[in-house]
Scaffold this motif. Sequence first.
Motif, mmCIF file in Angstrom:
data_model
loop_
_atom_site.group_PDB
_atom_site.id
_atom_site.type_symbol
_atom_site.label_atom_id
_atom_site.label_comp_id
_atom_site.label_asym_id
_atom_site.label_seq_id
_atom_site.Cartn_x
_atom_site.Cartn_y
_atom_site.Cartn_z
ATOM 1 N N ARG A 80 0.830 -1.212 0.000
ATOM 2 C CA ARG A 80 0.000 0.000 0.000
ATOM 3 C C ARG A 80 0.860 1.255 0.000
ATOM 4 O O ARG A 80 0.635 2.187 -0.766
ATOM 5 C CB ARG A 80 -0.933 -0.025 1.218
ATOM 6 C CG ARG A 80 -1.669 1.264 1.459
ATOM 7 C CD ARG A 80 -2.665 1.565 0.349
ATOM 8 N NE ARG A 80 -3.392 2.783 0.632
ATOM 9 C CZ ARG A 80 -3.270 3.909 -0.059
ATOM 10 N NH1 ARG A 80 -2.457 3.967 -1.076
ATOM 11 N NH2 ARG A 80 -3.961 4.969 0.249
ATOM 12 N N GLU A 81 1.860 1.283 0.863
ATOM 13 C CA GLU A 81 2.719 2.468 0.941
ATOM 14 C C GLU A 81 3.567 2.626 -0.318
ATOM 15 O O GLU A 81 3.779 3.738 -0.789
ATOM 16 C CB GLU A 81 3.593 2.420 2.189
ATOM 17 C CG GLU A 81 2.802 2.527 3.479
ATOM 18 C CD GLU A 81 1.881 3.728 3.560
ATOM 19 O OE1 GLU A 81 2.265 4.839 3.143
ATOM 20 O OE2 GLU A 81 0.734 3.564 4.030
ATOM 21 N N SER A 82 4.031 1.513 -0.886
ATOM 22 C CA SER A 82 4.814 1.582 -2.130
ATOM 23 C C SER A 82 3.968 2.100 -3.278
ATOM 24 O O SER A 82 4.420 2.947 -4.056
ATOM 25 C CB SER A 82 5.378 0.209 -2.483
ATOM 26 O OG SER A 82 6.302 -0.202 -1.513
ATOM 27 N N SER A 83 2.742 1.602 -3.390
ATOM 28 C CA SER A 83 1.873 2.059 -4.478
ATOM 29 C C SER A 83 1.520 3.526 -4.296
ATOM 30 O O SER A 83 1.420 4.271 -5.277
ATOM 31 C CB SER A 83 0.608 1.203 -4.566
ATOM 32 O OG SER A 83 -0.224 1.420 -3.454
ATOM 33 N N THR A 87 2.144 6.531 -7.082
ATOM 34 C CA THR A 87 1.101 7.438 -7.584
ATOM 35 C C THR A 87 1.438 8.886 -7.237
ATOM 36 O O THR A 87 1.174 9.784 -8.036
ATOM 37 C CB THR A 87 -0.294 7.073 -7.050
ATOM 38 O OG1 THR A 87 -0.277 7.073 -5.624
ATOM 39 C CG2 THR A 87 -0.742 5.711 -7.559
ATOM 40 N N ASP A 88 2.026 9.120 -6.061
ATOM 41 C CA ASP A 88 2.442 10.479 -5.710
ATOM 42 C C ASP A 88 3.524 10.984 -6.657
ATOM 43 O O ASP A 88 3.536 12.166 -7.013
ATOM 44 C CB ASP A 88 2.951 10.544 -4.268
ATOM 45 C CG ASP A 88 1.840 10.496 -3.233
ATOM 46 O OD1 ASP A 88 0.658 10.606 -3.637
ATOM 47 O OD2 ASP A 88 2.147 10.336 -2.042
ATOM 48 N N SER A 95 8.812 15.656 -5.736
ATOM 49 C CA SER A 95 8.736 16.754 -4.775
ATOM 50 C C SER A 95 8.845 16.282 -3.330
ATOM 51 O O SER A 95 8.937 17.091 -2.424
ATOM 52 C CB SER A 95 7.423 17.507 -4.953
ATOM 53 O OG SER A 95 6.342 16.674 -4.585
ATOM 54 N N GLY A 96 8.791 14.982 -3.115
ATOM 55 C CA GLY A 96 8.800 14.461 -1.751
ATOM 56 C C GLY A 96 7.436 14.514 -1.105
ATOM 57 O O GLY A 96 7.284 14.263 0.086
ATOM 58 N N HIS A 97 6.405 14.850 -1.898
ATOM 59 C CA HIS A 97 5.039 14.953 -1.382
ATOM 60 C C HIS A 97 4.610 13.620 -0.775
ATOM 61 O O HIS A 97 4.730 12.579 -1.384
ATOM 62 C CB HIS A 97 4.083 15.327 -2.523
ATOM 63 C CG HIS A 97 2.659 15.402 -2.101
ATOM 64 N ND1 HIS A 97 2.120 16.533 -1.556
ATOM 65 C CD2 HIS A 97 1.662 14.476 -2.110
ATOM 66 C CE1 HIS A 97 0.851 16.313 -1.266
ATOM 67 N NE2 HIS A 97 0.561 15.070 -1.594
ATOM 68 N N GLY A 98 4.136 13.648 0.430
ATOM 69 C CA GLY A 98 3.605 12.451 1.060
ATOM 70 C C GLY A 98 4.623 11.567 1.740
ATOM 71 O O GLY A 98 4.252 10.561 2.343
ATOM 72 N N VAL A 99 5.912 11.908 1.669
ATOM 73 C CA VAL A 99 6.944 11.056 2.263
ATOM 74 C C VAL A 99 6.779 10.983 3.774
ATOM 75 O O VAL A 99 6.849 9.905 4.363
ATOM 76 C CB VAL A 99 8.355 11.550 1.870
ATOM 77 C CG1 VAL A 99 9.429 10.806 2.639
ATOM 78 C CG2 VAL A 99 8.573 11.394 0.379
ATOM 79 N N GLN A 106 3.797 3.936 8.163
ATOM 80 C CA GLN A 106 4.596 2.733 8.395
ATOM 81 C C GLN A 106 4.914 2.569 9.884
ATOM 82 O O GLN A 106 4.962 1.451 10.393
ATOM 83 C CB GLN A 106 5.889 2.756 7.570
ATOM 84 C CG GLN A 106 5.656 2.493 6.097
ATOM 85 C CD GLN A 106 5.224 1.061 5.799
ATOM 86 O OE1 GLN A 106 4.352 0.479 6.450
ATOM 87 N NE2 GLN A 106 5.837 0.482 4.784
ATOM 88 N N ALA A 107 5.129 3.681 10.578
ATOM 89 C CA ALA A 107 5.369 3.598 12.028
ATOM 90 C C ALA A 107 4.124 3.063 12.741
ATOM 91 O O ALA A 107 4.232 2.231 13.653
ATOM 92 C CB ALA A 107 5.762 4.969 12.579
#
Length: 130
Positions: A80-83, A87-88, A95-99, A106-107
């Motif tokens: 989920r986080e990889s997908s 998409t981001d 831009s690093g958006h959503g990192v 994940q935490a």
Amino acid sequence: MKLFLGILLCSLVLGVSSQRWLSFLKEAGQGTRDMYRAYSDMREANYKNSDKYFHARGNYDAAQRGPGGAWAAKVISDARESSQRITDLFKYGDSGHGVEDSKADQAANEWGRSGKDPNHFRPSGLPSKY
């Protein structure tokens, strides 16, 4: 298909007996349902700042099933986080958006999988139904 191949590979590499293999499969299926239930509840609740709670709760419930459930929770959470990162990347470029949000998700996932209380992330005012 990937789930089946992953389980098959784990059983071959780890030398899991057929009895344990079937138990692992059952736990993985139950853990997948737990993750789906948490996702469905999150969508239904549509409550501000509750996503970390539902991440932790889904992972917690799945991990309580046993090694198969914990494995399913990790695979689903990581996918989920990889997908979302992919998409981001298409939406916002590099831009690093959503990192930061992804790291926080994940935490929360790891918190739940480790057996810690998911209510740590529960926002005040979230209906008791969840």
